[in-house]
Design an enzyme around this catalytic site. Structure first.
Site, PDB file in Angstrom:
ATOM      1  N   CYS A  98       0.799  -1.228   0.000  1.00  0.00           N
ATOM      2  CA  CYS A  98       0.000   0.000   0.000  1.00  0.00           C
ATOM      3  C   CYS A  98       0.833   1.280   0.000  1.00  0.00           C
ATOM      4  CB  CYS A  98      -0.941  -0.004   1.202  1.00  0.00           C
ATOM      5  SG  CYS A  98      -1.956  -1.487   1.289  1.00  0.00           S
ATOM      6  N   HIS A 391      -9.205   2.685  -2.218  1.00  0.00           N
ATOM      7  CA  HIS A 391      -7.774   2.381  -2.086  1.00  0.00           C
ATOM      8  C   HIS A 391      -7.284   1.446  -3.191  1.00  0.00           C
ATOM      9  CE1 HIS A 391      -3.938   1.356  -0.494  1.00  0.00           C
ATOM     10  NE2 HIS A 391      -4.297   0.273   0.165  1.00  0.00           N
ATOM     11  N   CYS A 421       0.397   2.621   6.338  1.00  0.00           N
ATOM     12  CA  CYS A 421       0.777   1.259   6.667  1.00  0.00           C
ATOM     13  C   CYS A 421       0.806   0.466   5.363  1.00  0.00           C
ATOM     14  CB  CYS A 421      -0.234   0.637   7.632  1.00  0.00           C
ATOM     15  SG  CYS A 421      -1.919   0.561   6.951  1.00  0.00           S
TER      16      CYS A 421
END
EC number: 2.3.1.16
Length: 435
Positions: A98, A391, A421
């Site tokens: 990510c 996302h 994160c």
């Protein structure tokens, strides 16, 4: 003066001169048939057109994709070849889960700092709709053996050994390879470990959607999101389709827990959804940007990455990376005008906020005398976050950088933190500066 100098050898800063993204679309909606490589080409092509820069001037493209497609293993090079850049433009792909486009941005920045290039593009794209669907190991072995057989009899003998179960497709893995735990299970563990209630999680999700809807309504997001015309070009998408434009707090309580059905608190509504999209930024040596007459959005002041254990608290990366980035920038949390944290889950976000303010965590886990401090929520995710926008894994970092720089500019400049994160116990933090 900080410990890190994001400058060239001659003292020039690394400037960000453009940032753009596609709208972010929930899995299997408007971008349901669009592979990540096409989303990446789309946004880079439009960004170059908006800056009116000659594509031949781009010297390097670093792009990322988390959900890899075997037919396009180097998405960065495909973007170069599909957007009118010089065939001699260097291009390579990265992945840091990510935090992928943070890594891409850092790689381009470091190339500029080293004097290797003056101009580069960084970003990421992901599709949760166009996925590599696997086959069973037995079917894969049989297909390989089948290609080497010569007679019909040999082929039929091989195929007769396959059962119906062997023919079933294997869905993409959602769990960590090393632990077998999914991100959602880790978020649930963190909610329990750090006493994050269901009400707190739902409230943060409601806040995120409300602020994102308000940002869109006020026109703050419009210029950083392109209008996308996916094939077959019969419709378009010009805004994110996950945001609840009329979010009501009481509606969040209606959903059942997703990962621990009996005792859990993490739901689909307080988690970010699977999303399709792409985002990119253009970086330049400061002097080159001025030479070309381009407006500078802002500068990278410092950056840091961290890696932690994956058995528990795997999404606590921001709490480890942020103190390093602050130290390298020579600033404290109180010096920041804005703080933007990737909201993978409300539970993960709230757990990290707690640890930012925890002296015990700082002393026992970071070896620091005291915590970096409590976050002023009036500075935090002021335009909403990933819970609302969605996302697309590799694109989120570039979205955050662009969104943060534009908001800093509206506020008259200052310093901002971007932090995220990432799977594998990774964390990223970046300090941005706008004059």
């Amino acid at each position: 003066m900080g410990k890190q100098e994001v400058r060239t050898r001659s003292g020039e800063r690394v400037a960000i001169v453009a940032g753009l993204r596609t709208p972010f679309a929930r899995q299997s909606t408007e971008f349901g048939q669009v592979p990540a490589v096409d989303l990446g080409k789309m946004v880079v092509q439009e960004m170059m057109a908006r800056t009116a820069i000659d594509p031949k001037l781009i010297e390097q493209v670093v792009f990322g994709q988390v959900v890899q497609m075997p037919e396009a293993p180097n998405i960065a090079r495909e973007i170069v070849l599909g957007t009118g850049m010089s065939i001699n433009t260097d291009a390579y792909s990265v992945t840091r889960a990510c935090a992928t486009s943070f890594q891409a941005a850092v790689n381009v920045a470091e190339s500029i700092m080293a004097g290797s290039i003056d101009i580069g593009i960084a970003g990421g794209a992901d599709s949760s709709s166009v996925l590599p669907i696997g086959v069973s190991k037995k079917l894969a072995a049989s297909l390989l053996a089948l290609s080497k057989t010569k007679t019909v009899g040999q082929k039929l003998k091989l195929l007769s050994n396959l059962s119906f179960k062997d023919l079933m497709p294997v869905p993409p893995a959602v769990a960590e390879y090393s632990t077998g735990l999914s991100m959602g299970q880790t978020a649930e563990q963190m909610a329990k470990s750090y006493a994050i209630s269901r009400a707190e999680q739902d409230a943060l999700a409601h806040r995120s959607h409300t602020l994102a809807a308000q940002a869109w309504a006020e026109g703050k997001i419009r210029d950083e999101v392109m209008t996308a015309f996916p094939e077959p070009y019969k419709k378009w998408l010009d805004m994110d389709n996950n945001i609840r434009m009329d979010s009501k707090l009481e509606s969040y309580a209606k959903l059942r827990p997703a990962f621990d059905r009996q005792y859990g608190s993490v739901t689909a509504a307080n988690s970010t959804p699977l999303t399709d999209g792409a985002a990119a930024i253009m970086l330049m040596r400061e002097g080159k940007a001025k030479e070309l007459g381009l407006e500078i959005m802002g500068y990278i002041r410092s950056y840091a990455f961290a890696a932690i254990g994956v058995e528990k608290d795997m999404l606590m990366g921001p709490s480890y990376a942020t103190p390093i980035a602050l130290d390298r920038a020579g600033i404290t949390l109180n010096d920041l005008t804005l703080i933007d944290m990737h909201e993978a889950f409300a539970a993960q976000t709230l757990a990290n906020l707690k640890m930012f303010a925890s002296d015990k965590f700082a002393q026992e886990q970071l070896g620091r005398a005291q915590a970096i401090g409590e976050v002023d929520m009036s500075k935090f995710n002021v335009l909403g976050g990933s819970l609302a926008y969605g996302h697309p894994f590799a694109a989120t970092g570039a979205r955050m950088i662009t969104q943060t720089l534009r908001e800093l500019k509206r506020r008259g400049g200052g310093l901002a933190l971007n932090t995220a994160c990432a799977a594998g116990g990774l964390g990223a933090a970046m300090i941005l500066e706008v004059e």
